[in-house]
Design an enzyme around this catalytic site. Sequence first.
Site, PDB file in Angstrom:
ATOM      1  N   ARG A 146     -18.462 -28.754 -19.828  1.00 16.97           N
ATOM      2  CA  ARG A 146     -18.646 -27.544 -20.640  1.00 16.97           C
ATOM      3  C   ARG A 146     -19.995 -26.879 -20.358  1.00 16.97           C
ATOM      4  O   ARG A 146     -20.267 -25.787 -20.853  1.00 16.97           O
ATOM      5  CB  ARG A 146     -18.570 -27.884 -22.138  1.00 16.97           C
ATOM      6  CG  ARG A 146     -17.220 -28.391 -22.598  1.00 16.97           C
ATOM      7  CD  ARG A 146     -17.258 -28.817 -24.049  1.00 16.97           C
ATOM      8  NE  ARG A 146     -17.087 -27.715 -24.982  1.00 16.97           N
ATOM      9  CZ  ARG A 146     -15.928 -27.420 -25.578  1.00 16.97           C
ATOM     10  NH1 ARG A 146     -14.853 -28.138 -25.358  1.00 16.97           N
ATOM     11  NH2 ARG A 146     -15.852 -26.410 -26.418  1.00 16.97           N
ATOM     12  N   TYR A 149     -20.718 -23.180 -19.258  1.00 15.54           N
ATOM     13  CA  TYR A 149     -20.634 -22.173 -20.318  1.00 15.54           C
ATOM     14  C   TYR A 149     -21.802 -22.344 -21.298  1.00 15.54           C
ATOM     15  O   TYR A 149     -22.559 -21.403 -21.548  1.00 15.54           O
ATOM     16  CB  TYR A 149     -19.304 -22.334 -21.036  1.00 15.54           C
ATOM     17  CG  TYR A 149     -19.030 -21.312 -22.120  1.00 15.54           C
ATOM     18  CD1 TYR A 149     -18.678 -20.010 -21.800  1.00 15.54           C
ATOM     19  CD2 TYR A 149     -19.089 -21.666 -23.471  1.00 15.54           C
ATOM     20  CE1 TYR A 149     -18.403 -19.072 -22.796  1.00 15.54           C
ATOM     21  CE2 TYR A 149     -18.808 -20.745 -24.468  1.00 15.54           C
ATOM     22  CZ  TYR A 149     -18.458 -19.447 -24.132  1.00 15.54           C
ATOM     23  OH  TYR A 149     -18.186 -18.533 -25.127  1.00 15.54           O
ATOM     24  N   SER A 193      -4.234 -19.433 -30.167  1.00 16.39           N
ATOM     25  CA  SER A 193      -3.156 -18.810 -29.377  1.00 16.39           C
ATOM     26  C   SER A 193      -2.202 -19.882 -28.859  1.00 16.39           C
ATOM     27  O   SER A 193      -0.981 -19.696 -28.870  1.00 16.39           O
ATOM     28  CB  SER A 193      -3.736 -17.960 -28.248  1.00 16.39           C
ATOM     29  OG  SER A 193      -4.751 -18.657 -27.575  1.00 16.39           O
ATOM     30  N   ARG A 281     -17.581 -28.278 -36.396  1.00 15.88           N
ATOM     31  CA  ARG A 281     -18.302 -27.013 -36.229  1.00 15.88           C
ATOM     32  C   ARG A 281     -18.068 -26.124 -37.442  1.00 15.88           C
ATOM     33  O   ARG A 281     -16.937 -25.908 -37.851  1.00 15.88           O
ATOM     34  CB  ARG A 281     -17.806 -26.304 -34.972  1.00 15.88           C
ATOM     35  CG  ARG A 281     -18.648 -25.124 -34.617  1.00 15.88           C
ATOM     36  CD  ARG A 281     -18.113 -24.425 -33.416  1.00 15.88           C
ATOM     37  NE  ARG A 281     -18.409 -25.122 -32.185  1.00 15.88           N
ATOM     38  CZ  ARG A 281     -17.684 -24.958 -31.081  1.00 15.88           C
ATOM     39  NH1 ARG A 281     -16.634 -24.184 -31.076  1.00 15.88           N
ATOM     40  NH2 ARG A 281     -18.026 -25.576 -29.974  1.00 15.88           N
TER      41      ARG A 281
HETATM   42  P1  NAD Z   1     -12.112 -12.914 -23.088  1.00 14.54           P
HETATM   43  O1  NAD Z   1     -11.973 -13.904 -21.986  1.00 14.54           O
HETATM   44  O2  NAD Z   1     -10.887 -12.318 -23.657  1.00 14.54           O
HETATM   45  O3  NAD Z   1     -13.047 -11.717 -22.642  1.00 14.54           O
HETATM   46  C1  NAD Z   1     -14.044 -11.803 -21.669  1.00 14.54           C
HETATM   47  C2  NAD Z   1     -13.982 -10.559 -20.797  1.00 14.54           C
HETATM   48  O4  NAD Z   1     -15.045 -10.605 -19.836  1.00 14.54           O
HETATM   49  C3  NAD Z   1     -12.671 -10.456 -20.017  1.00 14.54           C
HETATM   50  O5  NAD Z   1     -12.153  -9.160 -20.105  1.00 14.54           O
HETATM   51  C4  NAD Z   1     -13.090 -10.801 -18.596  1.00 14.54           C
HETATM   52  O6  NAD Z   1     -12.246 -10.236 -17.617  1.00 14.54           O
HETATM   53  C5  NAD Z   1     -14.513 -10.264 -18.558  1.00 14.54           C
HETATM   54  N1  NAD Z   1     -15.356 -10.891 -17.534  1.00 14.54           N
HETATM   55  C6  NAD Z   1     -15.498 -12.214 -17.273  1.00 14.54           C
HETATM   56  N2  NAD Z   1     -16.379 -12.393 -16.275  1.00 14.54           N
HETATM   57  C7  NAD Z   1     -16.815 -11.148 -15.911  1.00 14.54           C
HETATM   58  C8  NAD Z   1     -17.719 -10.686 -14.935  1.00 14.54           C
HETATM   59  N3  NAD Z   1     -18.374 -11.520 -14.122  1.00 14.54           N
HETATM   60  N4  NAD Z   1     -17.910  -9.344 -14.818  1.00 14.54           N
HETATM   61  C9  NAD Z   1     -17.236  -8.477 -15.629  1.00 14.54           C
HETATM   62  N5  NAD Z   1     -16.375  -8.869 -16.564  1.00 14.54           N
HETATM   63  C10 NAD Z   1     -16.164 -10.191 -16.707  1.00 14.54           C
HETATM   64  O7  NAD Z   1     -12.970 -13.621 -24.223  1.00 14.54           O
HETATM   65  P2  NAD Z   1     -13.447 -13.106 -25.649  1.00 14.54           P
HETATM   66  O8  NAD Z   1     -12.988 -14.081 -26.639  1.00 14.54           O
HETATM   67  O9  NAD Z   1     -13.147 -11.682 -25.824  1.00 14.54           O
HETATM   68  O10 NAD Z   1     -15.036 -13.310 -25.521  1.00 14.54           O
HETATM   69  C11 NAD Z   1     -15.917 -12.222 -25.342  1.00 14.54           C
HETATM   70  C12 NAD Z   1     -17.351 -12.732 -25.385  1.00 14.54           C
HETATM   71  O11 NAD Z   1     -17.614 -13.339 -26.641  1.00 14.54           O
HETATM   72  C13 NAD Z   1     -17.664 -13.768 -24.308  1.00 14.54           C
HETATM   73  O12 NAD Z   1     -18.965 -13.551 -23.817  1.00 14.54           O
HETATM   74  C14 NAD Z   1     -17.604 -15.071 -25.065  1.00 14.54           C
HETATM   75  O13 NAD Z   1     -18.437 -16.046 -24.485  1.00 14.54           O
HETATM   76  C15 NAD Z   1     -18.101 -14.659 -26.437  1.00 14.54           C
HETATM   77  N6  NAD Z   1     -17.593 -15.554 -27.472  1.00 14.54           N
HETATM   78  C16 NAD Z   1     -16.301 -15.471 -27.911  1.00 14.54           C
HETATM   79  C17 NAD Z   1     -15.848 -16.375 -28.864  1.00 14.54           C
HETATM   80  C18 NAD Z   1     -14.439 -16.318 -29.399  1.00 14.54           C
HETATM   81  O14 NAD Z   1     -14.093 -17.198 -30.185  1.00 14.54           O
HETATM   82  N7  NAD Z   1     -13.611 -15.360 -29.076  1.00 14.54           N
HETATM   83  C19 NAD Z   1     -16.705 -17.360 -29.360  1.00 14.54           C
HETATM   84  C20 NAD Z   1     -18.002 -17.419 -28.870  1.00 14.54           C
HETATM   85  C21 NAD Z   1     -18.442 -16.512 -27.933  1.00 14.54           C
HETATM   86  N1  UDP Z   2      -7.259 -27.899 -28.979  1.00 11.18           N
HETATM   87  C1  UDP Z   2      -6.080 -28.567 -29.276  1.00 11.18           C
HETATM   88  N2  UDP Z   2      -4.931 -28.163 -28.677  1.00 11.18           N
HETATM   89  C2  UDP Z   2      -4.883 -27.085 -27.836  1.00 11.18           C
HETATM   90  C3  UDP Z   2      -6.074 -26.402 -27.556  1.00 11.18           C
HETATM   91  C4  UDP Z   2      -7.254 -26.848 -28.132  1.00 11.18           C
HETATM   92  O1  UDP Z   2      -6.060 -29.535 -30.049  1.00 11.18           O
HETATM   93  O2  UDP Z   2      -3.780 -26.767 -27.361  1.00 11.18           O
HETATM   94  C5  UDP Z   2      -8.491 -28.336 -29.643  1.00 11.18           C
HETATM   95  C6  UDP Z   2      -9.697 -28.532 -28.722  1.00 11.18           C
HETATM   96  O3  UDP Z   2      -9.703 -29.841 -28.185  1.00 11.18           O
HETATM   97  C7  UDP Z   2     -10.837 -28.299 -29.678  1.00 11.18           C
HETATM   98  C8  UDP Z   2     -10.292 -27.242 -30.650  1.00 11.18           C
HETATM   99  O4  UDP Z   2      -8.882 -27.299 -30.507  1.00 11.18           O
HETATM  100  O5  UDP Z   2     -11.130 -29.468 -30.401  1.00 11.18           O
HETATM  101  C9  UDP Z   2     -10.757 -25.829 -30.343  1.00 11.18           C
HETATM  102  O6  UDP Z   2     -10.505 -25.597 -28.974  1.00 11.18           O
HETATM  103  P1  UDP Z   2     -10.717 -24.177 -28.289  1.00 11.18           P
HETATM  104  O7  UDP Z   2     -10.434 -24.353 -26.843  1.00 11.18           O
HETATM  105  O8  UDP Z   2      -9.948 -23.142 -29.030  1.00 11.18           O
HETATM  106  O9  UDP Z   2     -12.256 -23.810 -28.542  1.00 11.18           O
HETATM  107  P2  UDP Z   2     -13.631 -24.639 -28.499  1.00 11.18           P
HETATM  108  O10 UDP Z   2     -14.153 -24.539 -29.865  1.00 11.18           O
HETATM  109  O11 UDP Z   2     -13.382 -26.071 -28.108  1.00 11.18           O
HETATM  110  O12 UDP Z   2     -14.431 -23.932 -27.476  1.00 11.18           O
END
Ligand code: NAD
Ligand code: UDP
Length: 325
Positions: A146, A149, A193, A281
Site C-alpha cells: 500500500r 499510495y 461498489s 478507521r
Molecule cells: P477515481 O479513481 O475515481 O478518480 C481518480 C481520477 O484521477 C480518475 O479519473 C483517474 O483517471 C485520474 N488519474 C489518475 N492518475 C492520473 C494521472 N497521472 N494524471 C491525470 N489523471 C489521473 O478515485 P476517487 O475516489 O474519485 O478519488 C479522487 C481523489 O480523492 C484521489 O486523489 C484519491 O486518492 C482521493 N481520495 C478518495 C477517497 C475515496 O474514498 N473516494 C478517499 C481518500 C482519498
Molecule cells: N474489502 C472486503 N471485500 C471487498 C473489498 C474490500 O472485505 O470486496 C475490505 C478491505 O479488505 C478493507 C475494507 O473492505 O478492509 C475497505 O476496503 P476498500 O478497498 O474499499 O478501501 P480501503 O479503506 O482499504 O482503502
Amino acid sequence: MRQSASKRVLVTGGAGFLGSHLCERLLAQGCEVLCVDNYFTGSRNNVAHLTNSPRFELLRHDVTLPLHVEVDEIYNLACPASPVHYRHDPIHTMKTSVLGAINMLGLAKRLNARILQASTSEVYGDPSVHPQPETYRGDVNPIGPRACYDEGKRCAETLFFDYHRRHGVEIKVARIFNTYGPRMHPEDGRVVSNFIVQALRGDPITIYGDGTQTRSFCYVDDLIDGFLALMDSPAAVTGPVNLGNPGEFTMLDLAEKVLKLTGSSSRIIHRELPQDDPRQRRPDITVARTVLGWRPRVPLDAGLKRTIAHFDALLGRPGLRTAAE
Ligand code: NAD
Ligand code: UDP
C-alpha cells in the site's frame, strides 16, 4: 478574450468518481471548469452530461507532466484511489502523487492560485490511535504493497506544506475517509461498489479476512460540501482537515446492510485479508466542524439506497449484468 468574470477552476482527476461530482457542483455555482484526466480509472462518460456547458472544458493530460493553463483555483484529485488500481502500477501511482503535486504546486505558484490536495486517511496507515485526529502522525509500512499510495500521499502533503512555507502558496489539504456514491466504477474494487454489484448480480459477497475490520463511510455529496467549504475558508486555514463520516461499521455490518437494502440472496464468502489492511478507521472531525462548520448529513442507509439505485440502473443496461448470467 474571457466573456465572463466567473472563477476558473482546474480539477485534476475530474473525470473520476469524486472529480465528476466536484465538476458538476462547481459548474452549478457558475464557475468555469477545466477538467484534466488521463482516464486511467476515470472516464469521459462520468462528465458526458457536463460537456454541453460552454463553461466546461475537458483535457486529456497526465499530471506527471507539466501543465500550462490559466486558472484561479486548483483541486488536485488525480490519483487512482482503489487499492486494486493503485497497486496495478505502483511506480506510476507514486509518480502521480509526487510529480503531480510538484507540477500542480508549480502551477499554483506561477498563477498565485489556491490549491486543494485530495489527501487521504491512508496517511494514518494502520492506526494505533482511534478515532484519528489530524495530529496523529500515523503508522504506515513504507515498503509494503500500500506504500505507493500511502507514502505518495504523505510526500504530496510534505510538498504542499513546503510550497506554502517557502513560496507562500495558499494550500488546503483534505484528508478524505472512505467516500462512496453513484459513479464509482462497478469494477473499482472498493468495498461499497464491490458489495453492491455482487449483491445485485446475485454473486457471493467477498469479505476479506473475518470482516471485523472497520471503516467510516461518507456519502459523496457530503464530501463535496466539505471540499467547497475548505477551498472557501480563510487563507490561514491550510489543513490538514479530516473529511469523513464518523459512523463506524465492520465489513460484516456493511455486507448485511447491502444484502438487506438490495433484497439479495447472495451468500457471504471470505477471502484472504490483503497485507497491511488497516484494522480500524474513524475520523475525528472536530477540526472540520469547528473551523469549516462542516459535518456529514447523509446516514449510511440513505447513501447506500441512492448508490444501489445508481448501480441497479447501470447494471440493468444490456451487457453489464453479466457475471452471474
Ligand atoms: P477515481 O479513481 O475515481 O478518480 C481518480 C481520477 O484521477 C480518475 O479519473 C483517474 O483517471 C485520474 N488519474 C489518475 N492518475 C492520473 C494521472 N497521472 N494524471 C491525470 N489523471 C489521473 O478515485 P476517487 O475516489 O474519485 O478519488 C479522487 C481523489 O480523492 C484521489 O486523489 C484519491 O486518492 C482521493 N481520495 C478518495 C477517497 C475515496 O474514498 N473516494 C478517499 C481518500 C482519498
Ligand atoms: N474489502 C472486503 N471485500 C471487498 C473489498 C474490500 O472485505 O470486496 C475490505 C478491505 O479488505 C478493507 C475494507 O473492505 O478492509 C475497505 O476496503 P476498500 O478497498 O474499499 O478501501 P480501503 O479503506 O482499504 O482503502
